[in-house]
Motif scaffolding. Structure first.
Motif, short mmCIF file in Angstrom:
data_model
loop_
_atom_site.label_atom_id
_atom_site.label_comp_id
_atom_site.label_asym_id
_atom_site.label_seq_id
_atom_site.Cartn_x
_atom_site.Cartn_y
_atom_site.Cartn_z
N CYS A 156 33.61 32.74 71.54
CA CYS A 156 33.17 32.28 72.86
C CYS A 156 31.72 31.79 72.78
N PRO A 157 31.52 30.57 72.30
CA PRO A 157 30.15 30.06 72.08
C PRO A 157 29.32 29.96 73.35
N ASN A 158 29.96 29.83 74.51
CA ASN A 158 29.20 29.69 75.76
C ASN A 158 28.90 31.01 76.43
N CYS A 159 29.38 32.10 75.88
CA CYS A 159 29.15 33.42 76.48
C CYS A 159 27.74 33.93 76.19
N ASN A 160 27.21 34.70 77.13
CA ASN A 160 26.01 35.48 76.86
C ASN A 160 26.41 36.70 76.04
N ILE A 161 25.44 37.25 75.31
CA ILE A 161 25.72 38.41 74.46
C ILE A 161 24.70 39.50 74.75
N LEU A 162 25.21 40.70 75.01
CA LEU A 162 24.38 41.88 75.22
C LEU A 162 24.63 42.86 74.08
N LEU A 163 23.63 43.16 73.30
CA LEU A 163 23.73 44.14 72.22
C LEU A 163 23.17 45.47 72.71
N ILE B 209 38.43 29.96 63.42
CA ILE B 209 38.91 31.01 64.33
C ILE B 209 39.50 30.39 65.59
N GLN B 210 38.81 29.40 66.14
CA GLN B 210 39.30 28.76 67.35
C GLN B 210 40.61 28.01 67.09
N SER B 211 40.72 27.36 65.95
CA SER B 211 41.95 26.66 65.60
C SER B 211 43.11 27.63 65.41
N ALA B 212 42.87 28.71 64.68
CA ALA B 212 43.94 29.65 64.36
C ALA B 212 44.53 30.29 65.61
N TYR B 213 43.71 30.46 66.64
CA TYR B 213 44.17 31.19 67.82
C TYR B 213 44.28 30.32 69.08
N GLY B 214 44.35 29.00 68.88
CA GLY B 214 44.57 28.09 70.00
C GLY B 214 43.47 28.09 71.02
N LEU B 215 42.23 28.23 70.57
CA LEU B 215 41.10 28.40 71.47
C LEU B 215 40.13 27.22 71.49
N THR B 216 40.40 26.16 70.74
CA THR B 216 39.42 25.10 70.55
C THR B 216 38.97 24.50 71.88
N SER B 217 39.91 24.14 72.73
CA SER B 217 39.57 23.54 74.02
C SER B 217 38.87 24.54 74.93
N ALA B 218 39.38 25.76 74.99
CA ALA B 218 38.79 26.79 75.86
C ALA B 218 37.37 27.14 75.42
N ALA B 219 37.16 27.22 74.10
CA ALA B 219 35.83 27.59 73.59
C ALA B 219 34.79 26.54 73.94
N ALA B 220 35.23 25.29 74.08
CA ALA B 220 34.30 24.22 74.42
C ALA B 220 33.90 24.24 75.89
N SER B 221 34.80 24.74 76.75
CA SER B 221 34.56 24.61 78.18
C SER B 221 34.43 25.94 78.93
N ASN B 222 34.93 27.03 78.38
CA ASN B 222 34.95 28.31 79.10
C ASN B 222 33.82 29.23 78.64
N GLY B 223 33.61 30.28 79.38
CA GLY B 223 32.70 31.36 78.97
C GLY B 223 31.34 31.35 79.60
N ALA B 224 30.93 30.25 80.21
CA ALA B 224 29.60 30.19 80.82
C ALA B 224 29.48 31.25 81.90
N GLY B 225 28.42 32.04 81.84
CA GLY B 225 28.19 33.08 82.82
C GLY B 225 28.84 34.41 82.49
N GLU B 226 29.72 34.43 81.49
CA GLU B 226 30.35 35.68 81.07
C GLU B 226 29.47 36.38 80.02
N THR B 227 29.49 37.70 80.01
CA THR B 227 28.69 38.46 79.05
C THR B 227 29.57 39.37 78.22
N ILE B 228 29.53 39.18 76.90
CA ILE B 228 30.21 40.08 75.96
C ILE B 228 29.19 41.11 75.49
N ALA B 229 29.50 42.38 75.63
CA ALA B 229 28.62 43.43 75.12
C ALA B 229 29.13 43.89 73.76
N ILE B 230 28.21 44.09 72.86
CA ILE B 230 28.48 44.63 71.53
C ILE B 230 27.83 46.01 71.47
#
Length: 455
Positions: free
Chosen positions: A215-222, A128-149
């Motif tokens: 976003c592997p570094n994101c927090n997740i709220l269900l 998924i990260q490769s297909a959408y050009g996210l490999t570098s961002a996924a490794a370094s971004n997202g800390a402190g962000e929360t995705i709600a499901i």
């Protein structure tokens, strides 16, 4: 689909899950995901539907499919409920499918559970990260962000299944103990949760895993709604926002109604929050809340590896005449100011897209209703993926509507333009057919990095 969950309490017009209906296995021919009306560009239901199926047949199919059904197909649903044909399908053949098939003179489709496998067979985080050009961002971004499901009912195994998925793919632990994962009811309670439901548990697993993959570094709220009504699901959206989530993914939908504009105001008007919604899996036709002018409506593609510079190629996802990404011109919702297509005077679906075809599906780990690894598709996969992209791109400004962000980069290399395929037949070509630039099934295209998702 998975095995059917226990029957739910009967309620007028429950909304259905979208994406986990689409299950990919080589030997399984899927048909009949069409639980929402194929309404066309902007044709609201204006009269009661005359059922041509006997009450005995309806009762038998409801029992087999474990769905809630009512034959009260009024033009305007009761407040807090979706229209009667917005059913949550968990297996078998629904009464609505029986009714529609009888009206068309065709055989109804049947959705069957799939068999879980010992190891993943679909796309994982690196794909998924490769297909959408996210490999570098996924490794370094997202800390402190929360995705709600936001989903309905409870998945008792959500935390454990999420841990298994992340462990297998080498992602950092995301648990209650380390503060990365939290599960609450629509009231915000961590202890008083809705009734468990194995059908929706699969949806929850898909959503959690795709948010993790992107976003592997994101927090997740269900946030688990008490039941699958717009009132409860909408309340869950509001709860996610009050708990601080700046990215909220919704993988459910149903037919449009005249109540939708009031739902917009009550549940989806949250400036500074990226709210993503699945466009639907029943081929061409507008659905709500994807039609809300305040959300990013997410269509679906078939994603395949390719020997080109990108390494991937995409077309519109369409499996059959009843299964594929949704799209269309809303009958009720006003056109947002940033949307400039001229063929539809109201809200057009979709805005952007991501992988959804179950034939090129994603791996999910689910043990409440399944027994491990399964491969799923549907726009339930694409919605949390896009929510994850927004999270990687960073917190939106407090007054912004993130649904507008991709439009500022329309037609640029920030998006992969999907130019081939269709999801049905329509009188205005771009409503259902891909082409250069904007089209309904895939919007402006799929992510190529983060640029199109920053304010």
């Amino acid at each position: 689909m998975r095995t059917s969950p226990p029957s739910s309490q009967s309620t007028h017009g429950r909304w259905r899950r979208i994406g986990t209906a689409a299950v990919a296995t080589a030997a399984l021919a899927l048909a009949g995901l069409g639980t929402a009306a194929q309404a066309g560009a902007a044709t609201p239901v204006t009269s009661k539907v005359t059922a041509k199926v006997s009450a005995k047949t309806i009762a038998a199919q409801v029992a087999k499919a474990h769905v809630s059904y009512t034959n009260q197909c009024d033009a305007t649903p009761a407040k807090g409920f979706a229209s009667c044909n917005a059913l949550r399908v968990t297996g078998g053949t629904t009464a609505f499918q029986e009714e529609q098939a009888a009206r068309k003179g065709t055989a109804p489709g049947t959705i069957k559970p799939n068999a879980a496998s010992a190891t993943p067979t679909g796309y994982g985080p690196s794909n998924i990260q490769s297909a959408y050009g996210l490999t570098s961002a996924a490794a370094s971004n997202g800390a402190g962000e929360t995705i709600a499901i936001v989903d309905a009912y409870d998945d008792p195994n959500a935390a454990a299944d999420l841990a298994a998925y992340r462990s297998y793919y080498g992602l950092s632990a995301c648990t209650v103990a380390n503060g990365c994962f939290k599960k609450v009811s629509q009231t915000g309670s961590t202890t008083s949760l809705p009734a468990a439901d194995s059908g929706w548990a699969g949806e929850i697993s898909l959503d959690l895993d795709m948010a993790s993959a992107t976003c592997p570094n994101c927090n997740i709220l269900l946030v688990e709604a008490t039941s699958a009504t717009m009132a409860n699901l909408g309340t869950a959206v509001n709860r996610a926002v009050t708990l601080g989530a700046k990215y909220v993914s919704n993988s459910y939908g149903g037919s449009e109604s005249s109540s939708d504009t009031s739902y917009d105001t009550s549940y989806f008007n949250h400036p500074g929050v990226a709210i993503t919604v699945s466009a639907g899996d029943a081929d061409y036709g507008a659905e709500y809340p994807a039609a809300s002018k305040y959300v990013t409506s997410v269509g679906g593609t078939k994603l395949s590896t390719a020997s080109n510079t990108r390494g991937w190629t995409e077309t519109v996802w369409k499996t059959s005449s009843t299964e594929g990404t949704g799209s269309g011109c809303s009958a009720y919702d006003a056109k947002p100011t940033w949307q400039t297509d001229t063929g539809c005077t109201k809200r057009m679906i979709s805005d952007v897209s991501a992988v959804a075809d179950p034939a090129t599906g994603v791996s999910v780990y689910d043990t409440y209703g399944e027994s491990g690894w399964v491969t799923y598709g549907g726009t339930s996969a694409s919605s949390p993926i896009i929510a994850g992209v927004y999270a990687l791109a960073g917190t939106p400004s407090s007054s912004s509507y993130p649904a507008s962000f991709p439009y500022t980069k329309a037609g640029t290399s920030a998006l992969n333009d999907v130019t081939s395929g269709n999801n049905g037949t329509c009188t205005t070509s771009y409503y259902c057919t891909a082409g250069t630039g904007y089209d309904g099934p895939t919007g402006w295209g799929t992510p190529q990095g983060l640029t199109a998702f920053t304010g």
